[in-house]
Design a protein around this motif. Structure first.
Motif, PDB file in Angstrom:
ATOM      1  N   LYS A 109       0.816  -1.203   0.000  1.00  0.00           N
ATOM      2  CA  LYS A 109       0.000   0.000   0.000  1.00  0.00           C
ATOM      3  C   LYS A 109       0.853   1.258   0.000  1.00  0.00           C
ATOM      4  O   LYS A 109       0.414   2.298  -0.432  1.00  0.00           O
TER       5      LYS A 109
ATOM      6  N   ALA B  87      -2.258   4.010 -13.389  1.00  0.00           N
ATOM      7  CA  ALA B  87      -3.626   3.747 -12.948  1.00  0.00           C
ATOM      8  C   ALA B  87      -3.630   2.886 -11.680  1.00  0.00           C
ATOM      9  O   ALA B  87      -4.385   3.153 -10.739  1.00  0.00           O
ATOM     10  N   ILE B  88      -2.781   1.886 -11.649  1.00  0.00           N
ATOM     11  CA  ILE B  88      -2.699   1.031 -10.460  1.00  0.00           C
ATOM     12  C   ILE B  88      -2.169   1.823  -9.277  1.00  0.00           C
ATOM     13  O   ILE B  88      -2.668   1.705  -8.157  1.00  0.00           O
TER      14      ILE B  88
ATOM     15  N   GLN C  71      -2.440   5.046  -8.747  1.00  0.00           N
ATOM     16  CA  GLN C  71      -3.478   5.974  -8.291  1.00  0.00           C
ATOM     17  C   GLN C  71      -4.587   5.243  -7.545  1.00  0.00           C
ATOM     18  O   GLN C  71      -5.121   5.757  -6.568  1.00  0.00           O
ATOM     19  N   SER C  72      -4.921   4.031  -7.998  1.00  0.00           N
ATOM     20  CA  SER C  72      -5.973   3.291  -7.307  1.00  0.00           C
ATOM     21  C   SER C  72      -5.503   2.844  -5.928  1.00  0.00           C
ATOM     22  O   SER C  72      -6.277   2.862  -4.982  1.00  0.00           O
ATOM     23  N   LYS C  73      -4.240   2.485  -5.798  1.00  0.00           N
ATOM     24  CA  LYS C  73      -3.716   2.122  -4.478  1.00  0.00           C
ATOM     25  C   LYS C  73      -3.673   3.341  -3.580  1.00  0.00           C
ATOM     26  O   LYS C  73      -3.942   3.251  -2.394  1.00  0.00           O
TER      27      LYS C  73
ATOM     28  N   GLY D 100      -5.693   5.877  -3.736  1.00  0.00           N
ATOM     29  CA  GLY D 100      -7.076   6.130  -3.347  1.00  0.00           C
ATOM     30  C   GLY D 100      -7.563   5.156  -2.290  1.00  0.00           C
ATOM     31  O   GLY D 100      -8.292   5.528  -1.382  1.00  0.00           O
ATOM     32  N   ASN D 101      -7.142   3.896  -2.385  1.00  0.00           N
ATOM     33  CA  ASN D 101      -7.531   2.904  -1.390  1.00  0.00           C
ATOM     34  C   ASN D 101      -6.914   3.210  -0.039  1.00  0.00           C
ATOM     35  O   ASN D 101      -7.504   2.940   0.993  1.00  0.00           O
TER      36      ASN D 101
ATOM     37  N   ASP E  99      -9.116   5.694   1.706  1.00  0.00           N
ATOM     38  CA  ASP E  99     -10.350   5.078   2.169  1.00  0.00           C
ATOM     39  C   ASP E  99     -10.107   4.258   3.427  1.00  0.00           C
ATOM     40  O   ASP E  99     -10.924   4.257   4.336  1.00  0.00           O
TER      41      ASP E  99
END
Length: 71
Positions: A9, A55-56, A58-60, A62-63, A66
């Motif tokens: 992460k 993209a991966i 940025q998604s990590k 964002g996670n 959260d």
């Protein structure tokens, strides 16, 4: 086992982009060798890998936000 998850992460988006580029180089070279035109497929593979890596990343990222909000 949770240590491994927390290490993944904390990967930066640029690290993910680098990994994506390396994978893209391999795939682009393989397709280029099969098609007989490495000069075209190598940059395509690098570009696609770079986009997927970002993209991966940025998604990590964002996670991570959260997960901190839920705690």
């Amino acid at each position: 086992m949770s240590d491994k998850n927390s290490d993944n992460k904390n990967m930066s988006p640029t690290t993910c982009m680098s990994i994506g580029m390396c994978i893209g180089i391999g795939i682009g070279t393989a397709i280029g060798a099969l098609q007989g035109n490495i000069a075209v497929w190598l940059p395509v593979g690098i570009s696609v890998g770079m986009c997927l890596g970002l993209a991966i990343g940025q998604s990590k990222k964002g996670n991570d936000k959260d997960d901190t909000d839920k705690k």
